[in-house]
Scaffold this motif. Structure first.
Motif, PDB file in Angstrom:
ATOM      1  N   ALA B  17       0.841  -1.204   0.000  1.00 51.70           N
ATOM      2  CA  ALA B  17       0.000   0.000   0.000  1.00 51.70           C
ATOM      3  C   ALA B  17       0.876   1.253   0.000  1.00 51.70           C
ATOM      4  O   ALA B  17       0.601   2.222  -0.719  1.00 51.70           O
ATOM      5  CB  ALA B  17      -0.943  -0.014   1.201  1.00 51.70           C
ATOM      6  N   ALA B  18       1.952   1.252   0.796  1.00 50.94           N
ATOM      7  CA  ALA B  18       2.827   2.436   0.893  1.00 50.94           C
ATOM      8  C   ALA B  18       3.500   2.719  -0.445  1.00 50.94           C
ATOM      9  O   ALA B  18       3.601   3.879  -0.874  1.00 50.94           O
ATOM     10  CB  ALA B  18       3.885   2.240   1.982  1.00 50.94           C
ATOM     11  N   TYR B  19       3.974   1.664  -1.118  1.00 52.39           N
ATOM     12  CA  TYR B  19       4.644   1.920  -2.396  1.00 52.39           C
ATOM     13  C   TYR B  19       3.631   2.320  -3.468  1.00 52.39           C
ATOM     14  O   TYR B  19       3.936   3.144  -4.337  1.00 52.39           O
ATOM     15  CB  TYR B  19       5.486   0.725  -2.857  1.00 52.39           C
ATOM     16  N   PHE B  20       2.429   1.788  -3.391  1.00 48.50           N
ATOM     17  CA  PHE B  20       1.389   2.233  -4.316  1.00 48.50           C
ATOM     18  C   PHE B  20       1.109   3.738  -4.133  1.00 48.50           C
ATOM     19  O   PHE B  20       1.032   4.488  -5.113  1.00 48.50           O
ATOM     20  CB  PHE B  20       0.097   1.428  -4.138  1.00 48.50           C
ATOM     21  N   GLU B  21       0.991   4.190  -2.890  1.00 50.00           N
ATOM     22  CA  GLU B  21       0.690   5.612  -2.654  1.00 50.00           C
ATOM     23  C   GLU B  21       1.865   6.501  -3.069  1.00 50.00           C
ATOM     24  O   GLU B  21       1.665   7.624  -3.538  1.00 50.00           O
ATOM     25  CB  GLU B  21       0.323   5.865  -1.187  1.00 50.00           C
ATOM     26  N   LEU B  22       3.087   5.996  -2.901  1.00 44.64           N
ATOM     27  CA  LEU B  22       4.253   6.769  -3.369  1.00 44.64           C
ATOM     28  C   LEU B  22       4.189   6.934  -4.885  1.00 44.64           C
ATOM     29  O   LEU B  22       4.449   8.019  -5.416  1.00 44.64           O
ATOM     30  CB  LEU B  22       5.554   6.075  -2.946  1.00 44.64           C
ATOM     31  N   GLY B  23       3.799   5.872  -5.576  1.00 42.15           N
ATOM     32  CA  GLY B  23       3.651   5.941  -7.032  1.00 42.15           C
ATOM     33  C   GLY B  23       2.533   6.906  -7.432  1.00 42.15           C
ATOM     34  O   GLY B  23       2.668   7.654  -8.401  1.00 42.15           O
ATOM     35  N   MET B  24       1.426   6.892  -6.677  1.00 36.68           N
ATOM     36  CA  MET B  24       0.342   7.842  -6.939  1.00 36.68           C
ATOM     37  C   MET B  24       0.862   9.271  -6.781  1.00 36.68           C
ATOM     38  O   MET B  24       0.539  10.155  -7.573  1.00 36.68           O
ATOM     39  CB  MET B  24      -0.827   7.645  -5.958  1.00 36.68           C
ATOM     40  N   TRP B  92      -1.901  14.415 -20.725  1.00 36.26           N
ATOM     41  CA  TRP B  92      -2.256  14.868 -19.376  1.00 36.26           C
ATOM     42  C   TRP B  92      -3.636  14.354 -18.967  1.00 36.26           C
ATOM     43  O   TRP B  92      -3.837  13.917 -17.833  1.00 36.26           O
ATOM     44  CB  TRP B  92      -2.214  16.404 -19.381  1.00 36.26           C
ATOM     45  N   GLN B  93      -4.584  14.366 -19.898  1.00 34.83           N
ATOM     46  CA  GLN B  93      -5.947  13.937 -19.561  1.00 34.83           C
ATOM     47  C   GLN B  93      -5.991  12.438 -19.217  1.00 34.83           C
ATOM     48  O   GLN B  93      -6.681  12.042 -18.289  1.00 34.83           O
ATOM     49  CB  GLN B  93      -6.911  14.236 -20.723  1.00 34.83           C
ATOM     50  N   GLU B  94      -5.251  11.645 -19.982  1.00 33.77           N
ATOM     51  CA  GLU B  94      -5.219  10.205 -19.679  1.00 33.77           C
ATOM     52  C   GLU B  94      -4.522   9.951 -18.334  1.00 33.77           C
ATOM     53  O   GLU B  94      -4.939   9.072 -17.573  1.00 33.77           O
ATOM     54  CB  GLU B  94      -4.528   9.428 -20.814  1.00 33.77           C
ATOM     55  N   LEU B  95      -3.473  10.720 -18.053  1.00 33.68           N
ATOM     56  CA  LEU B  95      -2.789  10.578 -16.764  1.00 33.68           C
ATOM     57  C   LEU B  95      -3.747  10.899 -15.614  1.00 33.68           C
ATOM     58  O   LEU B  95      -3.804  10.180 -14.608  1.00 33.68           O
ATOM     59  CB  LEU B  95      -1.562  11.514 -16.720  1.00 33.68           C
ATOM     60  N   LEU B  96      -4.501  11.978 -15.775  1.00 31.73           N
ATOM     61  CA  LEU B  96      -5.469  12.360 -14.736  1.00 31.73           C
ATOM     62  C   LEU B  96      -6.522  11.281 -14.531  1.00 31.73           C
ATOM     63  O   LEU B  96      -6.852  10.928 -13.395  1.00 31.73           O
ATOM     64  CB  LEU B  96      -6.176  13.662 -15.148  1.00 31.73           C
ATOM     65  N   LEU B  97      -7.070  10.759 -15.634  1.00 28.90           N
ATOM     66  CA  LEU B  97      -8.101   9.724 -15.505  1.00 28.90           C
ATOM     67  C   LEU B  97      -7.506   8.492 -14.823  1.00 28.90           C
ATOM     68  O   LEU B  97      -8.152   7.854 -13.984  1.00 28.90           O
ATOM     69  CB  LEU B  97      -8.681   9.348 -16.865  1.00 28.90           C
ATOM     70  N   SER B  98      -6.266   8.186 -15.167  1.00 32.09           N
ATOM     71  CA  SER B  98      -5.603   7.046 -14.557  1.00 32.09           C
ATOM     72  C   SER B  98      -5.454   7.250 -13.052  1.00 32.09           C
ATOM     73  O   SER B  98      -5.745   6.342 -12.258  1.00 32.09           O
ATOM     74  CB  SER B  98      -4.240   6.861 -15.219  1.00 32.09           C
ATOM     75  N   CYS B  99      -5.008   8.438 -12.643  1.00 36.68           N
ATOM     76  CA  CYS B  99      -4.870   8.704 -11.204  1.00 36.68           C
ATOM     77  C   CYS B  99      -6.225   8.577 -10.515  1.00 36.68           C
ATOM     78  O   CYS B  99      -6.334   8.005  -9.423  1.00 36.68           O
ATOM     79  CB  CYS B  99      -4.309  10.111 -10.968  1.00 36.68           C
ATOM     80  N   TYR B 100      -7.265   9.084 -11.167  1.00 35.77           N
ATOM     81  CA  TYR B 100      -8.598   9.071 -10.565  1.00 35.77           C
ATOM     82  C   TYR B 100      -9.123   7.639 -10.427  1.00 35.77           C
ATOM     83  O   TYR B 100      -9.589   7.232  -9.360  1.00 35.77           O
ATOM     84  CB  TYR B 100      -9.539   9.915 -11.425  1.00 35.77           C
ATOM     85  N   LEU B 101      -9.005   6.858 -11.504  1.00 37.64           N
ATOM     86  CA  LEU B 101      -9.609   5.519 -11.501  1.00 37.64           C
ATOM     87  C   LEU B 101      -8.750   4.483 -10.767  1.00 37.64           C
ATOM     88  O   LEU B 101      -9.270   3.700  -9.971  1.00 37.64           O
ATOM     89  CB  LEU B 101      -9.864   5.051 -12.931  1.00 37.64           C
ATOM     90  N   THR B 102      -7.449   4.480 -11.032  1.00 38.66           N
ATOM     91  CA  THR B 102      -6.621   3.468 -10.356  1.00 38.66           C
ATOM     92  C   THR B 102      -6.470   3.826  -8.882  1.00 38.66           C
ATOM     93  O   THR B 102      -6.478   2.939  -8.020  1.00 38.66           O
ATOM     94  CB  THR B 102      -5.222   3.305 -11.011  1.00 38.66           C
ATOM     95  N   GLY B 103      -6.346   5.129  -8.590  1.00 37.79           N
ATOM     96  CA  GLY B 103      -6.272   5.556  -7.185  1.00 37.79           C
ATOM     97  C   GLY B 103      -7.562   5.236  -6.453  1.00 37.79           C
ATOM     98  O   GLY B 103      -7.541   4.735  -5.327  1.00 37.79           O
ATOM     99  N   GLY B 104      -8.684   5.515  -7.094  1.00 36.87           N
ATOM    100  CA  GLY B 104      -9.979   5.227  -6.467  1.00 36.87           C
ATOM    101  C   GLY B 104     -10.149   3.740  -6.203  1.00 36.87           C
ATOM    102  O   GLY B 104     -10.505   3.317  -5.099  1.00 36.87           O
ATOM    103  N   LEU B 105      -9.851   2.935  -7.220  1.00 34.03           N
ATOM    104  CA  LEU B 105     -10.071   1.495  -7.078  1.00 34.03           C
ATOM    105  C   LEU B 105      -9.134   0.894  -6.026  1.00 34.03           C
ATOM    106  O   LEU B 105      -9.560   0.128  -5.161  1.00 34.03           O
ATOM    107  CB  LEU B 105      -9.899   0.794  -8.431  1.00 34.03           C
ATOM    108  N   LEU B 106      -7.850   1.261  -6.076  1.00 34.81           N
ATOM    109  CA  LEU B 106      -6.916   0.610  -5.147  1.00 34.81           C
ATOM    110  C   LEU B 106      -7.027   1.171  -3.727  1.00 34.81           C
ATOM    111  O   LEU B 106      -6.804   0.440  -2.756  1.00 34.81           O
ATOM    112  CB  LEU B 106      -5.494   0.639  -5.707  1.00 34.81           C
ATOM    113  N   ASP B 107      -7.386   2.443  -3.580  1.00 34.73           N
ATOM    114  CA  ASP B 107      -7.699   2.920  -2.220  1.00 34.73           C
ATOM    115  C   ASP B 107      -8.879   2.127  -1.654  1.00 34.73           C
ATOM    116  O   ASP B 107      -8.831   1.661  -0.515  1.00 34.73           O
ATOM    117  CB  ASP B 107      -8.041   4.425  -2.222  1.00 34.73           C
TER     118      ASP B 107
END
Lengths: 205, 205
Positions: B17-24, B92-107
Motif C-alpha cells: 500500500a505504501a509503495y502504491f501511494e508513493l507511485g500515486m 495529461w488527460q489520460e494521466l489524470l483519468l488514470s490517477c482518478y480511476l486506479t487511485g480510487g479502485l486501489l484505495d
C-alpha cells in the motif's frame, strides 16, 4: 535596520513566495521520481512534502485576503519558470544541490523580508518557511553522493557558485526598490549563509 | 463476509500500500508539473499532497513495527513500477483519468482489506486512505477537460475500460490467496465503484 521600504505589497510578496515554493515542490518531486534508490526516494518525499506545505500555507494567506491564487502568482510565472529551468542541473546530484542551495537562500530571503510585513502575517510566514526538515534530507543525500564519488566535489562546487548568482537575481527582483543602501547588508547575510551551506558540504564557495 | 484469510501479513500489506501511494504521488506530481494552467496546477498540488500524506501515514505504521521502509516496500517495486508505466497514458488527460480511476479502485481495495488487519491498525488505515479530497480535484479537472473538448469522451471511456483490468491485476496480486470463493464478491464491489466513477464522468464503463 528597517527594511520596510524594500518589501513589496503583501499580495505581491505572497504570490512570489508561493510560486517559488510550488516550483521547489516540482523540483523536489522530480528528484523523488528520479532518485537512484528507494531509501533516497523516501527521504526526498519528505522534503517535497515540506515544500508543498510551505506553498499551501502561503496560498492560505492569499485566500485569507480574498486573493485568487492563480492571479496572484501569475505575474511571477515567466521569471520563476526560467529560473527553475536554468537551475535544474545536468543530473540528479546537481538538481539536489540546486534545491538545497536555492531553496535555502530564498527561504532565508523571504523570511528576512517577512520582518517588515504588516500585521501578524510576518511571524506566521517566518515560522512556516523556517521548517528546515527537508534541508536535512538534501544535505544528507548530497554528502552521501560526494562520499561515494569524490570526483563530484569539484563539479558540484562549480555548480554551487554558479547557482548563487541566478538566485540572488530572483531575490533582487522581489524587492520593491532595487537601488537602496539597505539592500546590500541583506545580500551580505544571504551570501554568508550560502557560504556556510557550501562549507557544510566541504565545497569551496 | 470474513476475508481474514485473503489478507497478507501486516508488513506485506503496508509495504504494498505504501509503495502504491508513493507511485500515486509521483504520478500526481507529474500531473502538477505538466498542468496546462496555473489553476489546475494549484488544484492538483492538493491531490499530490493527499497521496503523499497517505504514503507517509503508511510509512509511520511500518516504522511503528520496526520495519525499514525501503526493505518493506522493496518487493513491490518491479510490479508497481510496471503498473505505473503502463497506466501513465499518452497525455495529461489520460494521466489524470488514470490517477482518478486506479487511485480510487486501489484505495477502495486497501480499505476493504484493512477490515481484516489485526489490532487497531485497520480503522486507522481506513481513515487515512478514505481521505478523498484529492479525488474531487481530479474529477473536476477531467470533467472540465471533457466539457472543453467533447471528442475526448470516447477516447477516455476506452482508456478507463483498459485501466480497470490492469488495476484489478494489482489488487489480485495483493491477496494472500488467489483462488478463493470470497475473492469474487470483493472484486464485484470494486468494479461497481469503478463503474460509478466512470458514470460520474459521463463515460461508458
Amino acid at each position: 535596520m528597517d527594511i520596510t521600504e524594500l518589501v513589496p505589497d503583501l499580495l505581491t510578496y505572497l504570490g512570489q513566495a508561493a510560486y517559488f515554493e510550488l516550483g521547489m515542490f516540482e523540483s523536489l518531486s522530480t528528484a523523488v521520481i528520479t532518485a537512484p534508490t528507494l531509501a533516497a526516494k523516501e527521504g526526498l518525499s519528505l522534503a517535497a512534502g515540506r515544500a508543498l506545505s510551505k506553498h499551501h500555507g502561503l496560498i492560505e494567506e492569499i485566500r485569507r485576503r480574498d486573493g485568487e491564487p492563480a492571479s496572484v502568482m501569475g505575474p511571477f510565472v515567466p521569471a520563476l519558470d526560467n529560473f527553475r529551468a536554468i537551475t535544474a542541473g545536468e543530473d540528479w546530484q546537481e538538481l539536489l544541490l540546486s534545491c538545497y542551495l536555492t531553496g535555502g537562500l530564498l527561504d532565508d530571503f523571504f523570511i528576512r523580508l517577512s520582518d517588515a510585513l504588516p500585521g501578524d502575517v510576518g511571524p506566521r510566514i517566518a515560522h512556516l518557511l523556517g521548517e528546515h526538515g527537508g534541508a536535512d534530507v538534501l544535505l544528507h543525500e548530497i554528502a552521501a553522493a560526494i562520499a561515494a564519488q569524490p570526483a563530484l566535489e569539484s563539479r558540484l562546487a562549480l555548480w554551487g557558485r554558479r547557482l548563487v548568482g541566478d538566485t540572488l537575481l530572483v531575490a533582487r527582483s522581489a524587492m520593491a526598490v532595487t537601488q537602496d543602501s539597505r539592500i546590500e547588508p541583506v545580500f551580505t547575510e544571504l551570501i554568508a549563509a550560502h557560504t556556510r551551506r557550501m562549507d557544510g558540504l566541504g565545497l569551496t564557495a
